[in-house]
Design a protein around this motif. Sequence first.
Motif, PDB file in Angstrom:
ATOM      1  N   LEU A  81       0.832  -1.203   0.000  1.00 34.29           N
ATOM      2  CA  LEU A  81       0.000   0.000   0.000  1.00 34.29           C
ATOM      3  C   LEU A  81       0.866   1.253   0.000  1.00 34.29           C
ATOM      4  CD1 LEU A  81      -2.772  -0.968   2.584  1.00 34.29           C
ATOM      5  CD2 LEU A  81      -3.081  -0.698   0.120  1.00 34.29           C
ATOM      6  N   ILE A  82       1.941   1.218   0.790  1.00 30.47           N
ATOM      7  CA  ILE A  82       2.854   2.359   0.827  1.00 30.47           C
ATOM      8  C   ILE A  82       3.550   2.529  -0.525  1.00 30.47           C
ATOM      9  CG2 ILE A  82       4.955   3.279   1.896  1.00 30.47           C
ATOM     10  CD1 ILE A  82       4.127   1.834   4.480  1.00 30.47           C
ATOM     11  N   LYS A  83       4.060   1.431  -1.062  1.00 30.70           N
ATOM     12  CA  LYS A  83       4.764   1.471  -2.342  1.00 30.70           C
ATOM     13  C   LYS A  83       3.870   1.986  -3.465  1.00 30.70           C
ATOM     14  CE  LYS A  83       7.382  -1.448  -5.553  1.00 30.70           C
ATOM     15  NZ  LYS A  83       7.862  -2.832  -5.839  1.00 30.70           N
ATOM     16  N   ASP A  84       2.594   1.601  -3.424  1.00 31.53           N
ATOM     17  CA  ASP A  84       1.654   2.013  -4.467  1.00 31.53           C
ATOM     18  C   ASP A  84       1.161   3.445  -4.296  1.00 31.53           C
ATOM     19  OD1 ASP A  84       1.913  -0.494  -5.555  1.00 31.53           O
ATOM     20  OD2 ASP A  84       0.000  -1.261  -4.795  1.00 31.53           O
ATOM     21  N   GLY A  85       1.587   4.086  -3.205  1.00 33.10           N
ATOM     22  CA  GLY A  85       1.190   5.471  -2.977  1.00 33.10           C
ATOM     23  C   GLY A  85      -0.214   5.640  -2.448  1.00 33.10           C
ATOM     24  N   ASP A  86      -0.774   4.575  -1.834  1.00 30.35           N
ATOM     25  CA  ASP A  86      -2.148   4.649  -1.334  1.00 30.35           C
ATOM     26  C   ASP A  86      -2.248   5.288   0.047  1.00 30.35           C
ATOM     27  OD1 ASP A  86      -3.162   3.452  -3.604  1.00 30.35           O
ATOM     28  OD2 ASP A  86      -3.059   1.426  -2.782  1.00 30.35           O
ATOM     29  N   LEU A  87      -1.119   5.343   0.777  1.00 28.98           N
ATOM     30  CA  LEU A  87      -1.143   5.855   2.145  1.00 28.98           C
ATOM     31  C   LEU A  87      -0.335   7.142   2.220  1.00 28.98           C
ATOM     32  CD1 LEU A  87      -0.570   2.516   4.124  1.00 28.98           C
ATOM     33  CD2 LEU A  87      -2.741   3.562   3.426  1.00 28.98           C
ATOM     34  N   MET A  88      -1.015   8.264   2.281  1.00 27.38           N
ATOM     35  CA  MET A  88      -0.357   9.575   2.234  1.00 27.38           C
ATOM     36  C   MET A  88       0.749   9.706   3.276  1.00 27.38           C
ATOM     37  SD  MET A  88      -2.110  13.346   2.582  1.00 27.38           S
ATOM     38  CE  MET A  88      -3.143  13.120   1.129  1.00 27.38           C
ATOM     39  N   PHE A  89       0.481   9.268   4.490  1.00 27.35           N
ATOM     40  CA  PHE A  89       1.459   9.375   5.568  1.00 27.35           C
ATOM     41  C   PHE A  89       1.949   7.999   6.020  1.00 27.35           C
ATOM     42  CE2 PHE A  89      -1.267  13.205   6.000  1.00 27.35           C
ATOM     43  CZ  PHE A  89      -0.304  14.155   5.700  1.00 27.35           C
ATOM     44  N   GLN A  90       1.812   7.005   5.143  1.00 28.15           N
ATOM     45  CA  GLN A  90       2.261   5.635   5.413  1.00 28.15           C
ATOM     46  C   GLN A  90       1.546   5.022   6.611  1.00 28.15           C
ATOM     47  OE1 GLN A  90       6.557   5.324   5.428  1.00 28.15           O
ATOM     48  NE2 GLN A  90       6.795   6.808   3.770  1.00 28.15           N
ATOM     49  N   GLN A  91       0.266   5.403   6.775  1.00 30.39           N
ATOM     50  CA  GLN A  91      -0.517   4.906   7.900  1.00 30.39           C
ATOM     51  C   GLN A  91      -1.911   4.492   7.436  1.00 30.39           C
ATOM     52  OE1 GLN A  91      -0.301   8.556  10.235  1.00 30.39           O
ATOM     53  NE2 GLN A  91       1.098   7.603  11.687  1.00 30.39           N
ATOM     54  N   VAL A  92      -2.455   3.497   8.095  1.00 32.84           N
ATOM     55  CA  VAL A  92      -3.875   3.181   7.965  1.00 32.84           C
ATOM     56  C   VAL A  92      -4.556   3.692   9.224  1.00 32.84           C
ATOM     57  CG1 VAL A  92      -3.612   1.203   6.431  1.00 32.84           C
ATOM     58  CG2 VAL A  92      -3.399   0.855   8.898  1.00 32.84           C
ATOM     59  N   PRO A  93      -5.877   3.892   9.186  1.00 34.56           N
ATOM     60  CA  PRO A  93      -6.884   3.432   8.244  1.00 34.56           C
ATOM     61  C   PRO A  93      -6.780   4.085   6.863  1.00 34.56           C
ATOM     62  CG  PRO A  93      -7.907   4.094  10.335  1.00 34.56           C
ATOM     63  CD  PRO A  93      -6.495   4.587  10.339  1.00 34.56           C
ATOM     64  N   LEU A  94      -7.263   3.325   5.880  1.00 39.59           N
ATOM     65  CA  LEU A  94      -7.445   3.820   4.524  1.00 39.59           C
ATOM     66  C   LEU A  94      -8.904   3.624   4.148  1.00 39.59           C
ATOM     67  CD1 LEU A  94      -6.552   4.687   1.627  1.00 39.59           C
ATOM     68  CD2 LEU A  94      -6.019   2.259   1.220  1.00 39.59           C
ATOM     69  N   VAL A  95      -9.562   4.694   3.713  1.00 38.28           N
ATOM     70  CA  VAL A  95     -10.951   4.615   3.272  1.00 38.28           C
ATOM     71  C   VAL A  95     -11.036   5.195   1.864  1.00 38.28           C
ATOM     72  CG1 VAL A  95     -13.322   5.398   3.647  1.00 38.28           C
ATOM     73  CG2 VAL A  95     -11.909   4.720   5.600  1.00 38.28           C
ATOM     74  N   GLU A  96     -11.509   4.388   0.944  1.00 38.62           N
ATOM     75  CA  GLU A  96     -11.725   4.828  -0.432  1.00 38.62           C
ATOM     76  C   GLU A  96     -13.194   5.203  -0.575  1.00 38.62           C
ATOM     77  OE1 GLU A  96      -9.444   2.236  -3.366  1.00 38.62           O
ATOM     78  OE2 GLU A  96      -9.250   1.095  -1.505  1.00 38.62           O
ATOM     79  N   ILE A  97     -13.431   6.481  -0.848  1.00 40.42           N
ATOM     80  CA  ILE A  97     -14.799   6.994  -0.891  1.00 40.42           C
ATOM     81  C   ILE A  97     -14.854   8.184  -1.849  1.00 40.42           C
ATOM     82  CG2 ILE A  97     -14.371   8.463   1.140  1.00 40.42           C
ATOM     83  CD1 ILE A  97     -17.306   8.066   1.946  1.00 40.42           C
ATOM     84  N   ASP A  98     -15.870   8.193  -2.693  1.00 32.36           N
ATOM     85  CA  ASP A  98     -16.087   9.314  -3.627  1.00 32.36           C
ATOM     86  C   ASP A  98     -14.849   9.615  -4.468  1.00 32.36           C
ATOM     87  OD1 ASP A  98     -18.630   9.474  -2.622  1.00 32.36           O
ATOM     88  OD2 ASP A  98     -18.213  11.178  -1.314  1.00 32.36           O
ATOM     89  N   GLY A  99     -14.153   8.570  -4.882  1.00 28.71           N
ATOM     90  CA  GLY A  99     -12.985   8.747  -5.727  1.00 28.71           C
ATOM     91  C   GLY A  99     -11.725   9.161  -5.004  1.00 28.71           C
ATOM     92  N   MET A 100     -11.786   9.258  -3.670  1.00 29.99           N
ATOM     93  CA  MET A 100     -10.617   9.647  -2.873  1.00 29.99           C
ATOM     94  C   MET A 100     -10.077   8.454  -2.090  1.00 29.99           C
ATOM     95  SD  MET A 100     -11.762  13.306  -1.228  1.00 29.99           S
ATOM     96  CE  MET A 100     -13.174  12.595  -0.360  1.00 29.99           C
ATOM     97  N   LYS A 101      -8.787   8.508  -1.810  1.00 32.64           N
ATOM     98  CA  LYS A 101      -8.168   7.561  -0.902  1.00 32.64           C
ATOM     99  C   LYS A 101      -7.820   8.347   0.359  1.00 32.64           C
ATOM    100  CE  LYS A 101      -6.431   4.416  -4.425  1.00 32.64           C
ATOM    101  NZ  LYS A 101      -5.251   3.732  -5.008  1.00 32.64           N
ATOM    102  N   MET A 102      -8.675   8.242   1.353  1.00 27.33           N
ATOM    103  CA  MET A 102      -8.549   9.057   2.552  1.00 27.33           C
ATOM    104  C   MET A 102      -7.801   8.324   3.658  1.00 27.33           C
ATOM    105  SD  MET A 102     -12.117  11.172   2.951  1.00 27.33           S
ATOM    106  CE  MET A 102     -11.241  12.310   4.041  1.00 27.33           C
TER     107      MET A 102
END
Length: 259
Positions: A81-102
């Motif tokens: 997830l970190i490598k793919d750039g999905d975690l802005m601060f390299q932390q979860v939770p991750l919520v994908e909603i309304d086209g955003m990865k929050m």
Amino acid sequence: MARNSPKFYPKFKRPQGTCLCWAEAELRSGGNQLLRSMSGKPRLTYCNGRGRMEPVRWLLAAAGVEFEEIFLETREQYEKLIKDGDLMFQQVPLVEIDGMKMVQTRAILSYIAGKYNLYGKDLKERALIDMYVEGITDLMQIILMFPFSPPEAKEKNLDSIKERATNRYFPVFEKVLKQHGQDFLVGNKFSWADVQLIEAILAVEEKVPAVLSGFPQLQAFKIRMSNMPTIKKFLQPGSPRKPPPDERYVETVLKIFKK
């Protein structure tokens, strides 16, 4: 026909809080945005336990929103997830909603509260909700860390939960409900603050069953909230609500996040 043709993906409807296995999630991530748009549901990525994602589950469920979940089980999944750039601060939770990865729990909760009209009618009500939520979050932080306490510290930490709940946090909400005589904390309307409070009450009761004995307003509040249709559904067996953390959950969390 190519294997990734849309015709190979059947239409389906998952019940609230359905979990996607990591393999299925990986299949979707490789250019399969189609499936996500088909479901249109928020997608939650975290461990299979409460942690910092549980208030997100509570708030979505209270708003009557169905969601999907991906459960992390290995550090490799987290690092991807970190490598793919999905975690802005390299932390979860991750919520994908309304086209955003929050990311960042507070930001996620604020967005959901605003989106589903659970954040007050004006700035003053929003400020009250924020204050109540921040206070409840302080209490929940102690509960969140309790399973990771060493055995010799558990009794002391349990006493701390009881002391802070009964002397610092619950008296505030008891007084608020008594003074305005309304069913909800802010503006006599169901809000994010009410959801956070019922979650906290039930979490503390798991550790200190008689904690509400001196709080009649909170006892009545608990009954009202627990009988609201969306919350009542979330409290039923088989819902996305997670059980109290056990040793397996603690081991999984440490395996994933502790270097």
